[in-house]
Design a protein around this motif. Structure first.
Motif, PDB file in Angstrom:
ATOM      1  N   PHE A   1      44.995  39.529  35.357  1.00 20.56           N
ATOM      2  CA  PHE A   1      44.389  38.107  35.535  1.00 20.56           C
ATOM      3  C   PHE A   1      43.485  38.553  36.657  1.00 20.56           C
ATOM      4  O   PHE A   1      43.696  39.527  37.819  1.00 20.56           O
TER       5      PHE A   1
ATOM      6  N   TYR B   1      42.446  35.635  39.764  1.00 22.01           N
ATOM      7  CA  TYR B   1      42.475  34.432  40.295  1.00 22.01           C
ATOM      8  C   TYR B   1      41.562  34.397  41.356  1.00 22.01           C
ATOM      9  O   TYR B   1      41.044  35.196  42.003  1.00 22.01           O
TER      10      TYR B   1
ATOM     11  N   GLN C   1      39.967  31.595  44.733  1.00 24.10           N
ATOM     12  CA  GLN C   1      40.359  30.407  45.631  1.00 24.10           C
ATOM     13  C   GLN C   1      38.993  30.269  46.438  1.00 24.10           C
ATOM     14  O   GLN C   1      38.714  30.981  47.272  1.00 24.10           O
TER      15      GLN C   1
ATOM     16  N   ARG D   1      42.757  25.382  45.713  1.00 26.67           N
ATOM     17  CA  ARG D   1      43.852  25.840  45.273  1.00 26.67           C
ATOM     18  C   ARG D   1      43.620  26.974  44.512  1.00 26.67           C
ATOM     19  O   ARG D   1      42.449  27.080  43.841  1.00 26.67           O
ATOM     20  N   LEU D   2      44.408  27.784  44.457  1.00 31.32           N
ATOM     21  CA  LEU D   2      44.176  29.267  43.717  1.00 31.32           C
ATOM     22  C   LEU D   2      44.191  28.747  42.270  1.00 31.32           C
ATOM     23  O   LEU D   2      44.975  27.731  41.693  1.00 31.32           O
TER      24      LEU D   2
ATOM     25  N   LEU E   1      42.941  30.088  38.057  1.00 31.34           N
ATOM     26  CA  LEU E   1      42.648  31.411  37.162  1.00 31.34           C
ATOM     27  C   LEU E   1      41.080  31.453  37.162  1.00 31.34           C
ATOM     28  O   LEU E   1      40.655  30.486  36.501  1.00 31.34           O
TER      29      LEU E   1
ATOM     30  N   TYR F   1      41.621  37.337  43.854  1.00 31.81           N
ATOM     31  CA  TYR F   1      42.778  38.087  43.636  1.00 31.81           C
ATOM     32  C   TYR F   1      42.995  38.725  42.349  1.00 31.81           C
ATOM     33  O   TYR F   1      42.885  38.148  41.330  1.00 31.81           O
TER      34      TYR F   1
ATOM     35  N   LEU G   1      53.509  37.152  38.759  1.00 35.69           N
ATOM     36  CA  LEU G   1      52.250  37.773  39.338  1.00 35.69           C
ATOM     37  C   LEU G   1      52.573  38.540  40.461  1.00 35.69           C
ATOM     38  O   LEU G   1      53.266  38.124  41.214  1.00 35.69           O
TER      39      LEU G   1
ATOM     40  N   PHE H   1      50.150  40.062  43.112  1.00 37.12           N
ATOM     41  CA  PHE H   1      48.728  39.770  43.532  1.00 37.12           C
ATOM     42  C   PHE H   1      48.457  41.269  44.778  1.00 37.12           C
ATOM     43  O   PHE H   1      49.055  41.902  45.334  1.00 37.12           O
ATOM     44  N   GLY H   2      46.904  41.247  44.501  1.00 33.85           N
ATOM     45  CA  GLY H   2      46.573  42.223  45.472  1.00 33.85           C
ATOM     46  C   GLY H   2      46.312  41.645  46.907  1.00 33.85           C
ATOM     47  O   GLY H   2      46.530  40.560  46.990  1.00 33.85           O
TER      48      GLY H   2
ATOM     49  N   TYR I   1      55.627  31.035  45.283  1.00 34.67           N
ATOM     50  CA  TYR I   1      55.106  32.207  45.899  1.00 34.67           C
ATOM     51  C   TYR I   1      54.796  31.738  47.280  1.00 34.67           C
ATOM     52  O   TYR I   1      54.898  30.729  47.572  1.00 34.67           O
TER      53      TYR I   1
ATOM     54  N   LYS J   1      49.315  39.254  51.729  1.00 39.86           N
ATOM     55  CA  LYS J   1      49.003  38.936  50.434  1.00 39.86           C
ATOM     56  C   LYS J   1      49.970  37.814  49.817  1.00 39.86           C
ATOM     57  O   LYS J   1      50.875  37.507  50.430  1.00 39.86           O
ATOM     58  N   VAL J   2      49.478  37.195  48.786  1.00 37.87           N
ATOM     59  CA  VAL J   2      50.400  36.051  48.155  1.00 37.87           C
ATOM     60  C   VAL J   2      51.601  37.090  47.523  1.00 37.87           C
ATOM     61  O   VAL J   2      51.507  38.072  46.780  1.00 37.87           O
TER      62      VAL J   2
ATOM     63  N   GLU K   1      48.150  30.906  31.752  1.00 35.96           N
ATOM     64  CA  GLU K   1      47.619  30.796  33.111  1.00 35.96           C
ATOM     65  C   GLU K   1      48.820  29.913  33.706  1.00 35.96           C
ATOM     66  O   GLU K   1      49.417  28.855  33.261  1.00 35.96           O
TER      67      GLU K   1
ATOM     68  N   PHE L   1      48.403  26.367  40.180  1.00 30.81           N
ATOM     69  CA  PHE L   1      49.067  26.238  41.487  1.00 30.81           C
ATOM     70  C   PHE L   1      48.847  25.208  42.051  1.00 30.81           C
ATOM     71  O   PHE L   1      47.955  24.279  41.793  1.00 30.81           O
ATOM     72  N   GLY L   2      49.933  24.761  42.872  1.00 30.77           N
ATOM     73  CA  GLY L   2      49.917  23.552  43.595  1.00 30.77           C
ATOM     74  C   GLY L   2      49.114  23.885  44.777  1.00 30.77           C
ATOM     75  O   GLY L   2      48.525  25.003  45.136  1.00 30.77           O
TER      76      GLY L   2
END
Lengths: 112, 113
Positions: free
Chosen positions: A34, A36, A38, A43-44, A46, A86, A100, A102-103, B35, B42-43, B101, B104-105
């Motif tokens: 994926f 993503y 922002q 918000r984050l 897809l 991301y 997930l 994340f990078g 998360y 990073k997340v 998918e 996210f909040g």
């Protein structure tokens, strides 16, 4: 161990220029991949997922299993593309439930 | 379009206090996640939750953390005794199926003083 590398923390291009955001991953098995995004104060969300093979907002991402890369590309960047991007593989099966990884993220700035 | 909501948007607490971060996932979603993102980092995945139980958790998610879906609507993350290093943005996410998918909040910024 699962690892995602986005080598560029910052990427600046001018409007209309091509852009490529790099992502390399180290994952056992065959993860789902994926991107993503922002946008500022949002918000984050897809951007795209490999399995759908769609082009979203002009972006595409090609999976290269040999190089374990999933670079995000757009031929002509627009100012509204400025955001944090991301790369995030996800693995399911076994004990994984869609987590997930994340990078570090790449901040893309598109100048007018 | 339905959205994941989180409350509060910002929580300040003293070290050692308990905090509960609240999330309302999208109503027909089945998979729920927390998360976190420490400033400048990073997340990171904390925990996934499915069918009323934890399905996967990270090393970060130790005994000080717990999650609950108390009423079929809310999804909460509790930190029993906060530490300074728990200061971060905490994101809740939900998805209707695996590898779909994740929505996210907006996040809760937790500041531990």
């Amino acid at each position: 161990a699962q690892r995602v590398t986005q080598p560029e923390k910052l990427l600046s291009v001018f409007k209309g220029a091509p852009v490529e955001l790099k992502c390399n991953y180290s994952y056992s098995g065959s993860p789902e991949l994926f991107w993503y995004v922002q946008y500022s104060r949002q918000r984050l969300q897809l951007l795209l997922r490999h399995i759908s093979r769609e082009s979203i907002k002009g972006f595409t991402a090609d999976l290269n299993k040999g190089e374990t890369s999933f670079h995000l590309k757009k031929p002509f960047a627009q100012e509204e593309d400025s955001a944090m991007y991301y790369c995030a593989p996800s693995k399911t099966g076994g004990t994984s439930y869609g987590k997930l990884t994340f990078g570090q993220g790449t901040i893309l700035t598109v100048h007018p | 379009e339905p959205e994941v909501t989180q409350t509060p948007s910002h929580q300040v607490t003293q070290m050692g206090q308990e905090v509960i971060l609240r999330c309302v996932p999208i109503s027909n979603h089945l998979y729920f996640y927390w998360y976190r993102q420490i400033l400048g980092q990073k997340v990171e995945f904390l925990v996934s939750f499915y069918n009323n139980e934890i399905s996967e958790k990270s090393e970060i998610f130790d005994d000080q953390f717990s999650v609950e879906r108390p009423d079929g609507s809310n999804f909460t993350l509790k930190i029993r005794s906060t530490k300074l290093e728990d200061s971060a943005m905490y994101f809740c996410a939900s998805s209707r199926d695996l590898n779909y998918e994740q929505y996210f909040g907006p996040g809760t910024r937790l500041t531990v003083t």
